[in-house]
Design a protein around this motif. Structure first.
Motif, mmCIF file in Angstrom:
data_model
loop_
_atom_site.group_PDB
_atom_site.id
_atom_site.type_symbol
_atom_site.label_atom_id
_atom_site.label_comp_id
_atom_site.label_asym_id
_atom_site.label_seq_id
_atom_site.Cartn_x
_atom_site.Cartn_y
_atom_site.Cartn_z
ATOM 1 N N THR A 1 42.671 50.816 34.974
ATOM 2 C CA THR A 1 42.372 51.384 36.287
ATOM 3 C C THR A 1 43.335 50.885 37.350
ATOM 4 N N GLY A 2 43.392 51.651 38.430
ATOM 5 C CA GLY A 2 44.241 51.324 39.562
ATOM 6 C C GLY A 2 43.830 52.142 40.767
ATOM 7 N N SER A 3 44.620 52.075 41.816
ATOM 8 C CA SER A 3 44.240 52.687 43.094
ATOM 9 C C SER A 3 44.885 54.042 43.332
ATOM 10 N N GLY A 4 45.819 54.463 42.463
ATOM 11 C CA GLY A 4 46.475 55.753 42.647
ATOM 12 C C GLY A 4 47.677 55.654 43.569
ATOM 13 N N TRP A 5 48.631 56.598 43.375
ATOM 14 C CA TRP A 5 49.854 56.560 44.188
ATOM 15 C C TRP A 5 50.501 57.929 44.379
ATOM 16 N N PHE A 6 50.148 58.913 43.545
ATOM 17 C CA PHE A 6 50.852 60.198 43.557
ATOM 18 C C PHE A 6 50.198 61.111 44.585
ATOM 19 N N GLU A 7 50.870 61.304 45.716
ATOM 20 C CA GLU A 7 50.248 61.961 46.865
ATOM 21 C C GLU A 7 49.798 63.378 46.536
ATOM 22 N N ARG A 8 50.532 64.102 45.720
ATOM 23 C CA ARG A 8 50.159 65.477 45.430
ATOM 24 C C ARG A 8 48.779 65.552 44.767
ATOM 25 N N ASP A 9 48.484 64.607 43.873
ATOM 26 C CA ASP A 9 47.157 64.578 43.255
ATOM 27 C C ASP A 9 46.066 64.549 44.317
ATOM 28 N N PHE A 10 46.233 63.692 45.292
ATOM 29 C CA PHE A 10 45.225 63.511 46.333
ATOM 30 C C PHE A 10 45.105 64.754 47.209
ATOM 31 N N THR A 11 46.228 65.229 47.718
ATOM 32 C CA THR A 11 46.169 66.287 48.717
ATOM 33 C C THR A 11 45.715 67.615 48.118
ATOM 34 N N ILE B 1 44.296 46.281 34.541
ATOM 35 C CA ILE B 1 44.741 46.624 35.894
ATOM 36 C C ILE B 1 46.257 46.668 35.894
ATOM 37 N N GLY B 2 46.793 47.762 36.423
ATOM 38 C CA GLY B 2 48.238 47.931 36.478
ATOM 39 C C GLY B 2 48.760 47.715 37.881
ATOM 40 N N GLY B 3 49.967 47.170 37.992
ATOM 41 C CA GLY B 3 50.603 46.982 39.286
ATOM 42 C C GLY B 3 50.906 45.525 39.553
ATOM 43 N N GLY B 4 51.757 45.283 40.552
ATOM 44 C CA GLY B 4 52.204 43.919 40.792
ATOM 45 C C GLY B 4 52.139 43.454 42.223
ATOM 46 N N GLY B 5 51.367 44.145 43.084
ATOM 47 C CA GLY B 5 51.239 43.697 44.469
ATOM 48 C C GLY B 5 50.700 42.278 44.533
ATOM 49 N N GLU B 6 51.389 41.419 45.270
ATOM 50 C CA GLU B 6 51.100 39.989 45.185
ATOM 51 C C GLU B 6 49.922 39.546 46.034
ATOM 52 N N LYS C 1 47.150 41.690 47.005
ATOM 53 C CA LYS C 1 45.887 42.366 46.688
ATOM 54 C C LYS C 1 45.728 42.622 45.194
ATOM 55 N N THR C 2 46.718 43.274 44.567
ATOM 56 C CA THR C 2 46.559 43.656 43.166
ATOM 57 C C THR C 2 46.407 42.435 42.269
ATOM 58 N N LEU C 3 47.261 41.443 42.417
ATOM 59 C CA LEU C 3 47.191 40.295 41.514
ATOM 60 C C LEU C 3 45.943 39.447 41.752
ATOM 61 N N ARG C 4 45.418 39.486 42.961
ATOM 62 C CA ARG C 4 44.122 38.819 43.168
ATOM 63 C C ARG C 4 43.028 39.543 42.391
ATOM 64 N N MET C 5 43.050 40.886 42.409
ATOM 65 C CA MET C 5 42.064 41.647 41.625
ATOM 66 C C MET C 5 42.238 41.386 40.135
ATOM 67 N N VAL C 6 43.479 41.259 39.689
ATOM 68 C CA VAL C 6 43.723 40.928 38.284
ATOM 69 C C VAL C 6 43.054 39.602 37.946
ATOM 70 N N ALA C 7 43.249 38.607 38.794
ATOM 71 C CA ALA C 7 42.653 37.292 38.552
ATOM 72 C C ALA C 7 41.129 37.374 38.513
ATOM 73 N N GLU C 8 40.544 38.212 39.337
ATOM 74 C CA GLU C 8 39.087 38.297 39.421
ATOM 75 C C GLU C 8 38.475 39.136 38.305
ATOM 76 N N HIS C 9 39.157 40.211 37.890
ATOM 77 C CA HIS C 9 38.478 41.209 37.062
ATOM 78 C C HIS C 9 39.161 41.572 35.748
ATOM 79 N N ALA C 10 40.462 41.361 35.615
ATOM 80 C CA ALA C 10 41.195 41.979 34.503
ATOM 81 C C ALA C 10 41.129 41.155 33.225
ATOM 82 N N ASP C 11 41.042 41.870 32.112
ATOM 83 C CA ASP C 11 41.268 41.294 30.787
ATOM 84 C C ASP C 11 42.713 41.484 30.364
ATOM 85 N N ILE C 12 43.365 42.510 30.937
ATOM 86 C CA ILE C 12 44.766 42.808 30.651
ATOM 87 C C ILE C 12 45.449 43.114 31.982
ATOM 88 N N TRP C 13 46.615 42.509 32.195
ATOM 89 C CA TRP C 13 47.429 42.876 33.363
ATOM 90 C C TRP C 13 48.666 43.593 32.862
#
Length: 267
Positions: A111-121, A163-168, A170-182
């Motif tokens: 899972t992740g937060s999404g990034w491809f604007e066309r999907d959303f709009t 959890i995919g992504g490397g934001g230092e 927010k994302t990596l804090r979520m990885v530390a809290e919740h992920a089994d795989i980064w």
């Protein structure tokens, strides 16, 4: 490394994209990859192609995951990655639990937060900002885990969260809290710094970092000495899951070479 100090076995994941292929081609490629011995099969959670013709053939991810769950018997599978913004988090938990049961405990909740604007709009979702989407994911993840505790029947196993992504911040804090795989997308030199950041967040939240499996995407064009050196560098940093992306119908000779490499490393 695991918490016991033993190195996890090296695993190969293949992402079969949802684009530019018929469903029959995707189904047949999934079958061939499982027969070859791939460890994990991924698709992606988008509504339009990401490369090539932007209006080319494309299929929805989660309905296809249900077909993969029923079609396969051994391989683990999941989205790389689900976009949490597209579905209520409690519904996501229920969908994941159902796939877990269909497959006999082989589903990975990427899972992740999404990034491809066309999907959303085009589908009517609020695109917001990268920060607001990550904040929403941080709220969703505890709800998903709480829903798994309430569902009847319960999941057949602890459903792994990737959890995919490397934001230092927010994302990596979520990885530390919740992920089994980064799952990361960076070169080995950058990964050194990201691992230091992840180590910091694991200390902050009281998590043993060895509990988190390290995964990386690859952009291999062959298995020559330079690319083998990169793979070895990832191994030295503790990466044990290597993902390679294809379109259904692609030649699988490189996948076969990756599997042979995996077997030589695992012994």
């Amino acid at each position: 490394m695991t918490s016991s100090g033993k190195r996890r076995p090296l695993r190969i994941g293949v992402q079969v994209s949802n684009q530019h292929a018929t469903y029959a081609q995707i189904r047949d490629t999934v079958r061939e990859l499982e027969d070859l011995g791939v460890d994990i099969l991924f698709n992606w959670d988008h509504f339009f192609p990401l490369t090539g013709d932007p209006d080319g053939r494309h299929f929805e991810a989660w309905t296809m995951l249900g077909a993969i769950a029923e079609q396969t018997t051994r391989v683990e599978f999941g989205p790389l990655v689900n976009c949490s913004a597209y579905r209520n988090p409690d519904l996501q938990a229920d969908m994941a639990r159902t796939l877990d049961h269909i497959s006999g405990g082989r589903f990975i909740f990427g899972t992740g937060s999404g990034w491809f604007e066309r999907d959303f709009t085009e589908y009517g979702y609020d695109f917001g900002t990268a920060g607001s989407r990550l904040d929403a994911l941080a709220v969703d993840l505890p709800r998903i885990r709480e829903r798994w505790e309430k569902l009847n029947p319960a999941p057949t196993r602890h459903i792994p969260i990737l959890i995919g992504g490397g934001g230092e911040q927010k994302t990596l804090r979520m990885v530390a809290e919740h992920a089994d795989i980064w799952h990361s997308f960076v070169d080995p030199d950058t990964l050194v710094r990201k691992l230091d950041v992840l180590r910091h967040w694991c200390a902050e939240v009281g998590r043993d970092m060895s509990e988190i499996e390290l995964s990386t995407g690859t952009t291999l064009r062959g298995m020559g000495s330079t690319e083998r050196a990169d793979l070895d560098a990832y191994l030295d940093l503790g990466v044990t899951l290597f993902e390679y992306a294809i379109v259904a119908g692609d030649d699988l000779s490189l996948v076969k070479r990756m599997l042979a490499w995996r077997d030589s490393v695992n012994g």
